[in-house]
Enzyme design. Structure first.
Site, PDB file in Angstrom:
ATOM      1  N   GLU A 165       2.244   3.568   3.308  1.00 30.95           N
ATOM      2  CA  GLU A 165       2.549   3.500   4.501  1.00 30.95           C
ATOM      3  C   GLU A 165       3.810   3.414   4.523  1.00 30.95           C
ATOM      4  O   GLU A 165       3.978   2.377   4.111  1.00 30.95           O
ATOM      5  CB  GLU A 165       1.433   1.879   4.560  1.00 30.95           C
ATOM      6  CG  GLU A 165       0.098   2.459   4.414  1.00 30.95           C
ATOM      7  CD  GLU A 165      -0.798   0.163   4.179  1.00 30.95           C
ATOM      8  OE1 GLU A 165       0.294  -0.422   4.681  1.00 30.95           O
ATOM      9  OE2 GLU A 165      -2.143   0.659   4.547  1.00 30.95           O
ATOM     10  N   GLU A 188       0.663  -4.232  11.406  1.00 30.62           N
ATOM     11  CA  GLU A 188      -0.258  -3.114  11.272  1.00 30.62           C
ATOM     12  C   GLU A 188       0.706  -2.605  12.044  1.00 30.62           C
ATOM     13  O   GLU A 188       1.088  -2.574  13.651  1.00 30.62           O
ATOM     14  CB  GLU A 188      -1.755  -3.739  11.405  1.00 30.62           C
ATOM     15  CG  GLU A 188      -2.312  -3.589  10.302  1.00 30.62           C
ATOM     16  CD  GLU A 188      -2.465  -2.995   9.371  1.00 30.62           C
ATOM     17  OE1 GLU A 188      -2.226  -1.933   8.885  1.00 30.62           O
ATOM     18  OE2 GLU A 188      -3.005  -3.734   8.175  1.00 30.62           O
ATOM     19  N   HIS A 196       0.877  -1.101   0.139  1.00 35.81           N
ATOM     20  CA  HIS A 196       0.184  -0.063  -0.085  1.00 35.81           C
ATOM     21  C   HIS A 196       1.104   1.478   0.126  1.00 35.81           C
ATOM     22  O   HIS A 196       1.745   0.486   0.664  1.00 35.81           O
ATOM     23  CB  HIS A 196      -0.874  -0.039   1.093  1.00 35.81           C
ATOM     24  CG  HIS A 196      -2.104  -0.949   1.128  1.00 35.81           C
ATOM     25  ND1 HIS A 196      -2.485  -1.716   2.202  1.00 35.81           N
ATOM     26  CD2 HIS A 196      -3.207  -1.722  -0.034  1.00 35.81           C
ATOM     27  CE1 HIS A 196      -3.532  -2.245   1.732  1.00 35.81           C
ATOM     28  NE2 HIS A 196      -3.467  -2.553   0.181  1.00 35.81           N
ATOM     29  N   HIS A 230       2.504  -3.561   7.049  1.00 34.67           N
ATOM     30  CA  HIS A 230       1.525  -2.829   6.562  1.00 34.67           C
ATOM     31  C   HIS A 230       1.404  -1.464   7.857  1.00 34.67           C
ATOM     32  O   HIS A 230       2.163  -1.353   9.117  1.00 34.67           O
ATOM     33  CB  HIS A 230       0.596  -2.733   6.362  1.00 34.67           C
ATOM     34  CG  HIS A 230       0.208  -4.112   5.953  1.00 34.67           C
ATOM     35  ND1 HIS A 230      -0.685  -3.335   4.442  1.00 34.67           N
ATOM     36  CD2 HIS A 230       0.505  -5.200   4.994  1.00 34.67           C
ATOM     37  CE1 HIS A 230      -1.061  -4.194   3.561  1.00 34.67           C
ATOM     38  NE2 HIS A 230       0.168  -5.519   3.662  1.00 34.67           N
TER      39      HIS A 230
END
Length: 408
Positions: A167, A365, A164, A290
């Protein structure tokens, strides 16, 4: 040309809200809002009562949004009154694309060209580092990474970063850990670097990453055009329940899954490499980086059904989180993707686990917390502490997976 400063997307006086969905009506209101207007950027979807949701509201819609909260009795608070101020503050710690790779560090964010040049430099300096390209992106850029191998016969670990685009802490953390494996004098890190092979691909979405520096800081997808919109969420494009829950068939949506499984050259190149090398290179662990929410997760994303080695993966996750939190006190939660963050389909770790049979497949994350005011715009002074705590988690993951027999 979109990369002129005057053509950049700006988020002046865009507000970031955190809302509490208490009723079925609240859920319906926010589902309707997301479906009908692109003035609201949702970070997650309205799914069920009891859920909290982060939404970025365009400046011209603030009055409407405040009215909506009052009319439907929705509890909400403003996390950030001017998203552009975060972007402007971060820009002071972004190095230009022309910076020499010798200036590479973990106090600034670096552009694609510098990351690639830094990896080339590692290979020319160290005989145990080889540069690899998975293939080319939609816009023709190599998807470049390195293999670290100090001895033959090792089992391998694959690290995916930057799927992504926005990020930025993901590629930064990937390069931090790679650097630790090369330079650290910590015996546990030396053990990881010596007795395991490592594949690092810090930016598997190079077009999107470049676009997030030059044109739109909050861009997430790749850059392939679909009608009037552009981009596919590459982490919805894998053949793992492709097109299912938690993905969109709308090309303008941030989680558009593409025209078919592996419709995107980046996802296809990554999957082809894993398919060709999982057995040959003995890849036993796949880790995707992420941000944000401070979670460590394992498959599946699309179903509450538990994977065969659920208990093992939960143990590995618990150990990793304990090690991570011990470094700087950062709280993390862990579990399957479905039970921990939200349902999603077409993700890389589910595919790596299910199709490529990589038994320890995990997604981080990274910072900040779920109600972060920074979101994806994590200040550069946090890169090193994030790297340090994530390195500790990596050590725990490998040690625990080894104890459980995954590298036998």
């Amino acid at each position: 040309m979109t990369d002129q400063p005057e053509n950049r997307a700006r988020y002046d006086h865009y507000r970031l809200y955190r809302v509490q969905l208490d009723t079925d009506q609240h859920v319906q209101v926010f589902q309707d809002l997301e479906a009908k207007s692109d003035s609201y950027t949702f970070y997650g979807h309205a799914r069920q009562p009891g859920q909290q949701l982060t939404i970025m509201v365009a400046a011209n819609k603030v009055a409407d949004f405040e009215d909506l909260l009052v009319r439907f009795l929705v509890k909400g608070r403003v996390l950030e009154y001017n998203v552009q101020s975060r972007i402007d503050a971060e820009a002071k710690n972004v190095k230009p694309a022309t910076v020499a790779p010798s200036e590479f560090d973990w106090n600034h964010y670096f552009q694609l060209e510098t990351i690639y040049a830094w990896m080339d430099g590692l290979a020319s300096k160290h005989s145990f580092i080889t540069v690899i390209s998975l293939g080319d992106s939609y816009e023709g850029r190599p998807i470049k990474g390195v293999k670290l191998s100090r001895q033959s016969g090792n089992k391998a670990i694959f690290v995916e970063g930057g799927i992504h685009a926005r990020e930025w802490i993901s590629p930064a953390t990937a390069t931090f850990i790679l650097n630790q494996l090369i330079t650290s004098t910590d015996p546990r890190i030396i053990e990881l670097s010596t007795n395991y092979d490592w594949f690092f691909f810090p930016t598997v979405n190079p077009d999107g990453y470049k676009f997030s520096f030059e044109s739109d800081r909050l861009w997430r997808k790749n850059r392939k055009p679909y009608g009037i919109c552009r981009g596919v969420d590459l982490n919805r494009n894998f053949a793992s329940n492709w097109g299912g829950i938690g993905s969109s068939d709308d090309p303008c949506s941030y989680d558009f899954s593409g025209s078919g499984a592996f419709s995107e050259p980046e996802a296809r190149a990554l999957a082809d490499f894993i398919r060709d090398n999982a057995e040959k290179e003995r890849i036993r662990t796949y880790i995707a980086l992420h941000s944000y929410s401070q979670l460590l997760m394992f498959p599946f994303g699309h179903t509450p059904e538990k994977v065969a080695n659920y208990e093992h993966l939960q143990t590995i996750t618990d150990r990793a989180i304990a090690a991570l939190t011990a470094v700087h006190g950062t709280p993390f939660q862990g579990g399957s993707k479905h039970e921990t963050i939200y349902p999603s389909s077409g993700g890389s770790i589910d595919w790596a686990y299910q199709e490529a049979k990589i038994p320890v497949s995990l997604t981080f994350e990274l910072r900040g917390p779920p109600d972060s005011t920074d979101m994806f715009i994590l200040p550069a002074e946090q890169i090193t502490p994030v790297g340090e705590e994530t390195m500790a988690a990596f050590v725990a993951i490998v040690e625990e997976a080894k104890r459980l027999g995954y590298y036998d």
